[in-house]
Structure formats: C-alpha cells, structure tokens
Design a protein around this motif. Structure first.
Motif, PDB file in Angstrom:
ATOM      1  N   GLN A   1      45.168  47.947  15.467  1.00  0.00           N
ATOM      2  CA  GLN A   1      44.520  49.029  14.721  1.00  0.00           C
ATOM      3  C   GLN A   1      44.595  50.322  15.524  1.00  0.00           C
ATOM      4  N   PRO A   2      44.756  51.453  14.794  1.00  0.00           N
ATOM      5  CA  PRO A   2      44.961  52.731  15.493  1.00  0.00           C
ATOM      6  C   PRO A   2      43.774  53.171  16.360  1.00  0.00           C
ATOM      7  N   ASP A   3      42.563  52.782  15.993  1.00  0.00           N
ATOM      8  CA  ASP A   3      41.393  53.231  16.775  1.00  0.00           C
ATOM      9  C   ASP A   3      40.956  52.185  17.804  1.00  0.00           C
ATOM     10  N   TYR A   4      41.871  51.276  18.169  1.00  0.00           N
ATOM     11  CA  TYR A   4      41.540  50.203  19.112  1.00  0.00           C
ATOM     12  C   TYR A   4      41.189  50.756  20.493  1.00  0.00           C
ATOM     13  N   LYS A   5      40.088  50.248  21.030  1.00  0.00           N
ATOM     14  CA  LYS A   5      39.705  50.606  22.401  1.00  0.00           C
ATOM     15  C   LYS A   5      39.714  49.335  23.255  1.00  0.00           C
ATOM     16  N   PRO A   6      40.571  49.297  24.274  1.00  0.00           N
ATOM     17  CA  PRO A   6      40.623  48.084  25.105  1.00  0.00           C
ATOM     18  C   PRO A   6      39.315  47.833  25.838  1.00  0.00           C
ATOM     19  N   VAL A   7      39.065  46.574  26.094  1.00  0.00           N
ATOM     20  CA  VAL A   7      37.884  46.166  26.854  1.00  0.00           C
ATOM     21  C   VAL A   7      37.997  46.706  28.285  1.00  0.00           C
ATOM     22  N   GLU A   8      36.905  47.189  28.802  1.00  0.00           N
ATOM     23  CA  GLU A   8      36.884  47.634  30.204  1.00  0.00           C
ATOM     24  C   GLU A   8      36.686  46.424  31.102  1.00  0.00           C
ATOM     25  N   MET A   9      37.650  46.144  31.930  1.00  0.00           N
ATOM     26  CA  MET A   9      37.515  44.986  32.815  1.00  0.00           C
ATOM     27  C   MET A   9      38.407  45.188  34.034  1.00  0.00           C
ATOM     28  N   ASP A  10      37.906  44.848  35.195  1.00  0.00           N
ATOM     29  CA  ASP A  10      38.732  44.921  36.408  1.00  0.00           C
ATOM     30  C   ASP A  10      39.787  43.836  36.340  1.00  0.00           C
ATOM     31  N   GLU A  11      40.957  44.148  36.860  1.00  0.00           N
ATOM     32  CA  GLU A  11      42.005  43.131  36.894  1.00  0.00           C
ATOM     33  C   GLU A  11      42.168  42.612  38.314  1.00  0.00           C
ATOM     34  N   PRO A  12      42.162  41.298  38.463  1.00  0.00           N
ATOM     35  CA  PRO A  12      42.408  40.766  39.799  1.00  0.00           C
ATOM     36  C   PRO A  12      43.863  41.028  40.189  1.00  0.00           C
ATOM     37  N   ASP A  13      44.103  41.161  41.450  1.00  0.00           N
ATOM     38  CA  ASP A  13      45.452  41.458  41.936  1.00  0.00           C
ATOM     39  C   ASP A  13      46.060  40.164  42.466  1.00  0.00           C
ATOM     40  N   ASP A  14      46.585  39.353  41.575  1.00  0.00           N
ATOM     41  CA  ASP A  14      47.246  38.141  42.067  1.00  0.00           C
ATOM     42  C   ASP A  14      48.356  37.692  41.139  1.00  0.00           C
ATOM     43  N   GLU A  15      49.019  36.650  41.540  1.00  0.00           N
ATOM     44  CA  GLU A  15      50.212  36.209  40.824  1.00  0.00           C
ATOM     45  C   GLU A  15      49.854  35.323  39.634  1.00  0.00           C
ATOM     46  N   VAL A  16      50.806  35.227  38.736  1.00  0.00           N
ATOM     47  CA  VAL A  16      50.664  34.280  37.639  1.00  0.00           C
ATOM     48  C   VAL A  16      50.842  32.872  38.198  1.00  0.00           C
TER      49      VAL A  16
END
Ligand SMILES: [Zn+2]
Length: 145
Positions: A126-141
């Motif tokens: 949707q055009p008015d989509y706002k992503p969730v605010e969340m810290d991303e961990p810095d690691d591998e898949v």
C-alpha cells in the motif's frame, strides 16, 4: 503459551534470503527478538535468534570464529574443523539463544510468524505503508536446518 503479538520488520534487499526480522510476545509479558524469516527452497521458514559460536586460541587464549584459519590475536595457525558437527555432519557455527523445545511449539511459532510476515508483506504494497521501527541485529543468515 500463546503468542499475543508478532512485529515484523521487512528487509528489502531482494537478493538476500533473509526476508524479515521479527519479535514475538508470549502471553502479553515476554518478548523474544531477532527471530528471522528466511526464504528457503521449500518456502519460508523461521529461524530462532542465534549467536555465532567461537573458541579460544590454544597459544594466546584469543577469541576466534570457528571458521578462522589463523588466530586474530597472535596469528597462530588454527586447526581445521574445530566446530562440532550436527547429526547430518554439518558444522555447528551458530547456537540458538531462545528456541522451542518441542515440535508443537515450533509449529505454533512458525505459523504465527509466517502469517504475520505475509500480512506485513501485503500491507507493504500500500502506498501509505510505514515500516515497523525495529533495530536490526548485525549478523549472518543462519544455515538452513
Ligand atoms: Zn592466538
């Protein structure tokens, strides 16, 4: 245990198998973060939060990743294949920080998280989509298990 909330942070890097970071809330009072949604060959699967395992150099005690060939600290050559192997003979490089201990719970988490991920994916179109605010961990898949 009921999963009372799932938050999904979509990852937009199209080439990556990692599709989202999630957090789940259990019984409205305990949160587990850094759950990952990964695109596998048989659809999406959910990976529990994990940490990279390491060991210590025999010579200097320096800490090294299990795949390191030389010690980060003193440069000593390290033995190959130091990682323990799983039942399929693959190196165990990550350890789960939090994980279900039975298949029923694993299924419940897998279904809830995957459903929330797909809903978020729809919302993101949707055009008015706002992503969730969340810290991303810095690691591998993690490797597919
Ligand atoms: Zn060393």
């Amino acid at each position: 245990m009921e999963i009372t909330e799932v938050r999904v942070k979509l990852i937009t890097n199209k080439d990556d198998r990692l599709k989202a970071f999630c957090s789940i809330t259990m019984d409205n009072e305990f949160v587990v973060r850094d759950i990952k949604v990964i695109e596998g060959t048989n659809g999406y699967f959910v990976a529990m939060p994990s940490r990279k395992m390491s060991d210590h150099c025999e010579k200097c005690g320096g800490k090294n990743h299990l795949r390191a060939k030389f010690c980060n600290n003193c440069g000593t050559q390290l033995a190959d294949n130091r990682a323990r192997k799983d039942a399929q003979g693959r190196m165990k490089l990550h350890a789960d920080i939090a994980h279900p201990i039975n298949a029923e719970c694993r299924k419940k988490i897998q279904e809830k998280v995957t459903a929330a991920f797909k809903e978020e994916l729809e919302r993101s179109k949707q055009p008015d989509y706002k992503p969730v605010e969340m810290d991303e961990p810095d690691d591998e898949v993690p490797e597919i298990v």
